[in-house]
Design a protein around this motif. Structure first.
Motif, mmCIF file in Angstrom:
data_model
loop_
_atom_site.group_PDB
_atom_site.id
_atom_site.type_symbol
_atom_site.label_atom_id
_atom_site.label_comp_id
_atom_site.label_asym_id
_atom_site.label_seq_id
_atom_site.Cartn_x
_atom_site.Cartn_y
_atom_site.Cartn_z
ATOM 1 N N GLY A 112 -14.129 24.887 28.041
ATOM 2 C CA GLY A 112 -13.069 24.098 28.658
ATOM 3 C C GLY A 112 -12.246 25.001 29.548
ATOM 4 O O GLY A 112 -12.055 26.176 29.218
ATOM 5 N N ASP A 113 -11.756 24.479 30.669
ATOM 6 C CA ASP A 113 -11.023 25.286 31.647
ATOM 7 C C ASP A 113 -9.987 24.378 32.296
ATOM 8 O O ASP A 113 -10.329 23.323 32.829
ATOM 9 C CB ASP A 113 -12.023 25.823 32.681
ATOM 10 C CG ASP A 113 -11.430 26.810 33.670
ATOM 11 O OD1 ASP A 113 -10.269 27.213 33.511
ATOM 12 O OD2 ASP A 113 -12.151 27.187 34.616
ATOM 13 N N SER A 114 -8.720 24.780 32.219
ATOM 14 C CA SER A 114 -7.650 23.924 32.750
ATOM 15 C C SER A 114 -6.449 24.774 33.136
ATOM 16 O O SER A 114 -6.257 25.875 32.611
ATOM 17 C CB SER A 114 -7.246 22.882 31.697
ATOM 18 O OG SER A 114 -6.260 22.003 32.188
ATOM 19 N N ALA A 115 -5.657 24.248 34.069
ATOM 20 C CA ALA A 115 -4.463 24.959 34.529
ATOM 21 C C ALA A 115 -3.377 23.963 34.894
ATOM 22 O O ALA A 115 -3.663 22.817 35.251
ATOM 23 C CB ALA A 115 -4.794 25.828 35.748
ATOM 24 N N TRP A 116 -2.136 24.419 34.789
ATOM 25 C CA TRP A 116 -1.031 23.636 35.323
ATOM 26 C C TRP A 116 0.088 24.574 35.741
ATOM 27 O O TRP A 116 0.081 25.767 35.426
ATOM 28 C CB TRP A 116 -0.533 22.572 34.357
ATOM 29 C CG TRP A 116 0.067 23.033 33.048
ATOM 30 C CD1 TRP A 116 0.158 24.317 32.584
ATOM 31 C CD2 TRP A 116 0.640 22.199 32.039
ATOM 32 N NE1 TRP A 116 0.739 24.320 31.344
ATOM 33 C CE2 TRP A 116 1.054 23.053 30.990
ATOM 34 C CE3 TRP A 116 0.850 20.835 31.917
ATOM 35 C CZ2 TRP A 116 1.657 22.562 29.818
ATOM 36 C CZ3 TRP A 116 1.451 20.368 30.762
ATOM 37 C CH2 TRP A 116 1.848 21.213 29.733
ATOM 38 N N THR A 117 0.993 24.047 36.520
ATOM 39 C CA THR A 117 2.099 24.820 37.068
ATOM 40 C C THR A 117 3.400 24.124 36.717
ATOM 41 O O THR A 117 3.497 22.902 36.775
ATOM 42 C CB THR A 117 1.943 24.967 38.595
ATOM 43 O OG1 THR A 117 0.709 25.641 38.872
ATOM 44 C CG2 THR A 117 3.085 25.766 39.205
ATOM 45 N N GLY A 185 -20.001 24.310 31.815
ATOM 46 C CA GLY A 185 -20.768 23.789 30.682
ATOM 47 C C GLY A 185 -20.893 24.840 29.612
ATOM 48 O O GLY A 185 -19.930 25.151 28.927
ATOM 49 N N ARG A 186 -22.073 25.441 29.480
ATOM 50 C CA ARG A 186 -22.264 26.544 28.540
ATOM 51 C C ARG A 186 -21.837 27.880 29.133
ATOM 52 O O ARG A 186 -21.858 28.904 28.455
ATOM 53 C CB ARG A 186 -23.716 26.600 28.052
ATOM 54 C CG ARG A 186 -24.028 25.483 27.059
ATOM 55 C CD ARG A 186 -25.281 25.776 26.259
ATOM 56 N NE ARG A 186 -25.518 24.778 25.229
ATOM 57 C CZ ARG A 186 -25.002 24.813 23.995
ATOM 58 N NH1 ARG A 186 -24.168 25.780 23.650
ATOM 59 N NH2 ARG A 186 -25.292 23.872 23.117
ATOM 60 N N GLN A 187 -21.440 27.854 30.395
ATOM 61 C CA GLN A 187 -20.765 28.984 31.028
ATOM 62 C C GLN A 187 -19.504 28.444 31.688
ATOM 63 O O GLN A 187 -19.418 27.252 31.989
ATOM 64 C CB GLN A 187 -21.651 29.641 32.088
ATOM 65 C CG GLN A 187 -22.926 30.265 31.554
ATOM 66 C CD GLN A 187 -23.890 30.541 32.704
ATOM 67 O OE1 GLN A 187 -24.662 29.673 33.114
ATOM 68 N NE2 GLN A 187 -23.836 31.744 33.244
ATOM 69 N N MET A 188 -18.551 29.353 31.917
ATOM 70 C CA MET A 188 -17.303 28.907 32.537
ATOM 71 C C MET A 188 -17.501 28.600 34.023
ATOM 72 O O MET A 188 -17.066 27.563 34.505
ATOM 73 C CB MET A 188 -16.218 29.969 32.367
ATOM 74 C CG MET A 188 -14.898 29.558 32.996
ATOM 75 S SD MET A 188 -13.498 30.529 32.442
ATOM 76 C CE MET A 188 -14.001 32.197 32.832
ATOM 77 N N HIS A 189 -18.125 29.519 34.736
ATOM 78 C CA HIS A 189 -18.324 29.333 36.173
ATOM 79 C C HIS A 189 -19.806 29.140 36.449
ATOM 80 O O HIS A 189 -20.600 30.053 36.263
ATOM 81 C CB HIS A 189 -17.797 30.534 36.966
ATOM 82 C CG HIS A 189 -16.317 30.648 36.946
ATOM 83 N ND1 HIS A 189 -15.656 31.782 36.534
ATOM 84 C CD2 HIS A 189 -15.353 29.766 37.262
ATOM 85 C CE1 HIS A 189 -14.343 31.581 36.612
ATOM 86 N NE2 HIS A 189 -14.146 30.367 37.051
ATOM 87 N N MET A 190 -20.173 27.953 36.887
ATOM 88 C CA MET A 190 -21.557 27.616 37.200
ATOM 89 C C MET A 190 -21.619 27.011 38.594
ATOM 90 O O MET A 190 -20.610 26.581 39.142
ATOM 91 C CB MET A 190 -22.091 26.609 36.163
ATOM 92 C CG MET A 190 -21.998 27.112 34.717
ATOM 93 S SD MET A 190 -22.512 25.865 33.496
ATOM 94 C CE MET A 190 -24.282 25.857 33.798
ATOM 95 N N GLU A 191 -22.828 26.984 39.154
ATOM 96 C CA GLU A 191 -23.019 26.244 40.398
ATOM 97 C C GLU A 191 -22.798 24.753 40.107
ATOM 98 O O GLU A 191 -23.048 24.321 38.987
ATOM 99 C CB GLU A 191 -24.436 26.467 40.927
ATOM 100 C CG GLU A 191 -24.703 27.908 41.368
ATOM 101 C CD GLU A 191 -23.884 28.317 42.583
ATOM 102 O OE1 GLU A 191 -23.662 27.454 43.468
ATOM 103 O OE2 GLU A 191 -23.457 29.472 42.635
ATOM 104 N N PRO A 192 -22.355 23.969 41.058
ATOM 105 C CA PRO A 192 -22.022 24.356 42.438
ATOM 106 C C PRO A 192 -20.550 24.751 42.581
ATOM 107 O O PRO A 192 -19.723 24.423 41.737
ATOM 108 C CB PRO A 192 -22.285 23.063 43.200
ATOM 109 C CG PRO A 192 -21.898 21.990 42.223
ATOM 110 C CD PRO A 192 -22.297 22.504 40.872
ATOM 111 N N PHE A 193 -20.255 25.468 43.672
ATOM 112 C CA PHE A 193 -18.862 25.704 44.069
ATOM 113 C C PHE A 193 -18.287 24.426 44.658
ATOM 114 O O PHE A 193 -18.973 23.726 45.411
ATOM 115 C CB PHE A 193 -18.805 26.836 45.107
ATOM 116 C CG PHE A 193 -17.449 27.027 45.724
ATOM 117 C CD1 PHE A 193 -16.426 27.646 45.027
ATOM 118 C CD2 PHE A 193 -17.194 26.566 47.013
ATOM 119 C CE1 PHE A 193 -15.173 27.825 45.598
ATOM 120 C CE2 PHE A 193 -15.936 26.738 47.592
ATOM 121 C CZ PHE A 193 -14.924 27.373 46.875
#
Length: 263
Positions: A112-117, A185-193
């Motif tokens: 999971g990956d999330s951000a807020w300001t 998914g099973r990695q944080m950074h995957m294709e596509p950009f």
């Protein structure tokens, strides 16, 4: 015949999406805890410890910690720092600061990956507008996560959402050049950009189960950034403030599903 590469944005089963949502819920809880702990006199390293504790208490692992050598469990980006700020006991928050917190967790192999300001105390009017614009740009991108759309339909929606916010709020914003969202998914950074602007109807197709991290980054000025000597911290070239919002999102038959919900 299998689908050739880049024909569709990688997709997950319903059960796998539930597993990603469980990881995402840990991230959401960590972000809420960090925001509750943030205040004048609190360091970004203090916030990092809060996030790491929430993640580990949930049986998850911080995905940022050690990622290409990154030393924190969160990215804490204050004022003119756009993204990838390193938590530090030297960065002490003060009234009026604009703070972006990005966080990731791995639970049972899923990310999971999330951000807020958010502001420390009261924000200036321009900062409030910037934050509102970035959040609504993200929401515009999320709304484009429907079956049959293509990758850059999401990019285009984020751009249009930004321009609509400019009209509504009566001031321009910079869409940070060269940064954007990504497969996950099973990695944080995957294709596509996933770019945060661009022409629609290009790139791989979104199908039921496709997952992307959608993350606009807007500034009160320039679109140009530089990397500090620590090789992580990204700052605006003109010193203007930046906002960053991100959710991990899945395409479903019933519309977009946010996998990083906050309690």
């Amino acid at each position: 015949m299998g689908l050739r590469k880049a024909k569709v944005v990688p997709f997950r089963t319903a059960g796998e999406l539930d597993a990603m949502a469980a990881a995402g819920a840990v991230v959401g809880a960590a972000l809420v805890a960090v925001r509750a702990a943030a205040g004048p006199g609190v360091s970004t390293l203090d916030l990092d410890k809060v996030a790491e504790a929430v993640i580990r208490d949930a049986g998850a692992v911080p995905s940022f910690l050690g990622y290409h050598g990154f030393p924190g469990s969160i990215c804490s980006s204050v004022n003119d720092v756009v993204v990838h700020g390193i938590p530090s006991d030297e960065t002490v928050l003060a009234e009026g600061d604009l703070v972006s917190i990005d966080c990731g967790a791995i639970l049972e192999g899923w990310h999971g990956d999330s951000a807020w300001t958010f502001g420390i105390g009261d924000l200036g009017e321009d900062d409030e507008k910037l934050n509102e614009a970035t959040r609504t740009a993200m929401e515009a991108g999320i709304a484009a996560m429907v079956p049959g759309n293509r990758l850059t339909d999401v990019s285009h929606a984020i751009e249009l959402g930004t321009r609509a916010a400019e009209e509504r709020l009566g001031r321009p914003f910079g869409i940070v050049a060269g940064y954007g969202g990504h497969g996950i998914g099973r990695q944080m950074h995957m294709e596509p950009f996933l770019a945060n602007e661009g022409k629609p109807n290009r790139g791989p197709q979104l199908v039921v189960g496709s997952t992307l991290a959608i993350e606009p980054m807007l500034t009160l000025g320039t679109v140009e950034t530089s990397v500090r000597e620590d090789e992580w911290t990204i700052v605006t070239d003109d010193g203007s403030r930046a906002s960053h919002w991100e959710h991990t999102v899945a395409v479903t038959e019933d519309g977009p599903r946010i996998l990083t919900l906050r309690p």
